[in-house]
Design a protein around this motif. Structure first.
Motif, short mmCIF file in Angstrom:
data_model
loop_
_atom_site.label_atom_id
_atom_site.label_comp_id
_atom_site.label_asym_id
_atom_site.label_seq_id
_atom_site.Cartn_x
_atom_site.Cartn_y
_atom_site.Cartn_z
N ILE A 31 80.44 9.12 -22.79
CA ILE A 31 79.26 8.21 -22.24
C ILE A 31 78.40 9.21 -21.45
N LEU A 32 77.29 9.33 -21.68
CA LEU A 32 76.31 9.84 -20.91
C LEU A 32 75.38 8.78 -20.15
N ARG A 33 75.01 8.83 -18.96
CA ARG A 33 74.18 8.32 -18.13
C ARG A 33 72.83 9.11 -18.27
N TRP A 34 71.63 8.70 -18.70
CA TRP A 34 70.31 9.35 -18.72
C TRP A 34 69.58 8.89 -17.74
N HIS A 35 68.81 9.67 -16.73
CA HIS A 35 67.95 9.18 -15.78
C HIS A 35 66.82 10.35 -15.65
N CYS A 36 65.60 9.84 -15.30
CA CYS A 36 64.63 10.83 -15.02
C CYS A 36 64.47 11.10 -13.68
N GLY A 37 64.31 12.35 -13.49
CA GLY A 37 64.22 13.02 -12.29
C GLY A 37 63.20 14.33 -12.19
N SER A 38 62.18 14.12 -11.48
CA SER A 38 61.19 14.97 -11.63
C SER A 38 60.60 15.39 -12.80
N GLY A 39 60.49 14.14 -13.63
CA GLY A 39 59.65 14.28 -14.80
C GLY A 39 60.37 14.69 -15.95
N ILE A 40 61.84 15.10 -15.86
CA ILE A 40 62.69 15.29 -16.99
C ILE A 40 63.94 14.53 -17.04
N TRP A 41 64.44 14.33 -18.16
CA TRP A 41 65.62 13.47 -18.45
C TRP A 41 66.79 14.33 -18.01
N LEU A 42 67.70 13.96 -17.25
CA LEU A 42 68.82 14.46 -16.78
C LEU A 42 69.97 13.56 -17.61
N ALA A 43 71.13 14.21 -17.67
CA ALA A 43 72.10 13.52 -18.33
C ALA A 43 73.49 13.86 -17.55
N GLU A 44 74.27 12.84 -17.24
CA GLU A 44 75.71 13.06 -16.57
C GLU A 44 76.65 12.15 -17.15
N PRO A 45 77.95 12.87 -17.21
CA PRO A 45 78.95 11.80 -17.62
C PRO A 45 79.06 10.78 -16.72
N SER A 46 79.33 9.45 -17.30
CA SER A 46 79.45 8.44 -16.70
C SER A 46 80.62 7.23 -17.41
N GLU A 47 80.62 6.12 -16.99
CA GLU A 47 81.34 5.12 -17.36
C GLU A 47 80.40 3.97 -17.78
N LEU A 48 80.40 3.16 -18.73
CA LEU A 48 79.71 2.07 -19.09
C LEU A 48 79.80 1.00 -17.80
N PRO A 49 78.87 0.43 -17.23
CA PRO A 49 78.76 -0.27 -16.15
C PRO A 49 79.28 -1.73 -16.86
N GLU A 50 80.01 -2.49 -16.11
CA GLU A 50 79.93 -3.84 -16.70
C GLU A 50 79.12 -4.60 -16.99
N SER A 51 78.09 -4.77 -16.14
CA SER A 51 76.79 -5.64 -16.58
C SER A 51 75.77 -4.76 -17.32
N ARG A 52 75.79 -4.62 -18.62
CA ARG A 52 74.95 -3.84 -19.17
C ARG A 52 74.48 -4.72 -20.56
N GLU A 53 73.50 -4.30 -21.18
CA GLU A 53 72.90 -4.71 -22.30
C GLU A 53 72.59 -3.74 -23.26
N LYS A 54 73.07 -4.03 -24.55
CA LYS A 54 72.63 -3.06 -25.59
C LYS A 54 71.32 -2.84 -25.99
N ILE A 55 70.59 -2.02 -26.24
CA ILE A 55 69.17 -1.94 -26.62
C ILE A 55 69.19 -0.91 -27.85
N ASP A 56 67.91 -1.02 -28.37
CA ASP A 56 67.70 -0.41 -29.65
C ASP A 56 67.09 0.97 -29.20
N PHE A 57 67.17 1.92 -30.26
CA PHE A 57 66.69 3.28 -29.88
C PHE A 57 65.07 3.04 -29.89
N LYS A 58 64.60 2.17 -30.48
CA LYS A 58 63.04 2.06 -30.41
C LYS A 58 62.56 1.58 -28.75
#
Length: 79
Positions: free
Chosen positions: A21-48
């Motif tokens: 599981i990777l958590r992607w977040h935008c920092g300084s205009g680029i996407w960064l990934a880090e290992p993570s766990e899935l939060p309990e309060s999550r919603e599935k999204i489509d690739f689009k």
């Protein structure tokens, strides 16, 4: 590949690839990934629903993992 967002951090995208599981977040205009766990309060999204520049990153990671898995032989990477 399963994609998720949370109400607390709607700009972050969680990506589940196999057991990873990777958590992607935008920092300084680029996407960064880090290992993570899935939060309990999550919603599935489509690739689009993922920003286009992150879609490119996710495709690249997916292709790399498929290549590694296709090249593995008894758990060892070949060639």
């Amino acid at each position: 590949m399963n994609l998720y967002r949370t109400p607390q951090y709607p700009e972050d995208v969680y990506c589940k690839l196999g057991e990873s599981i990777l958590r992607w977040h935008c920092g300084s205009g680029i996407w960064l990934a880090e290992p993570s766990e899935l939060p309990e309060s999550r919603e599935k999204i489509d690739f689009k629903d993922v920003p286009q520049d992150l879609q490119e990153e996710l495709m690249a990671v997916s292709i790399r993992l498929k290549t590694i898995n296709a090249s593995s032989n008894n758990g060892h990477v070949t060639g």
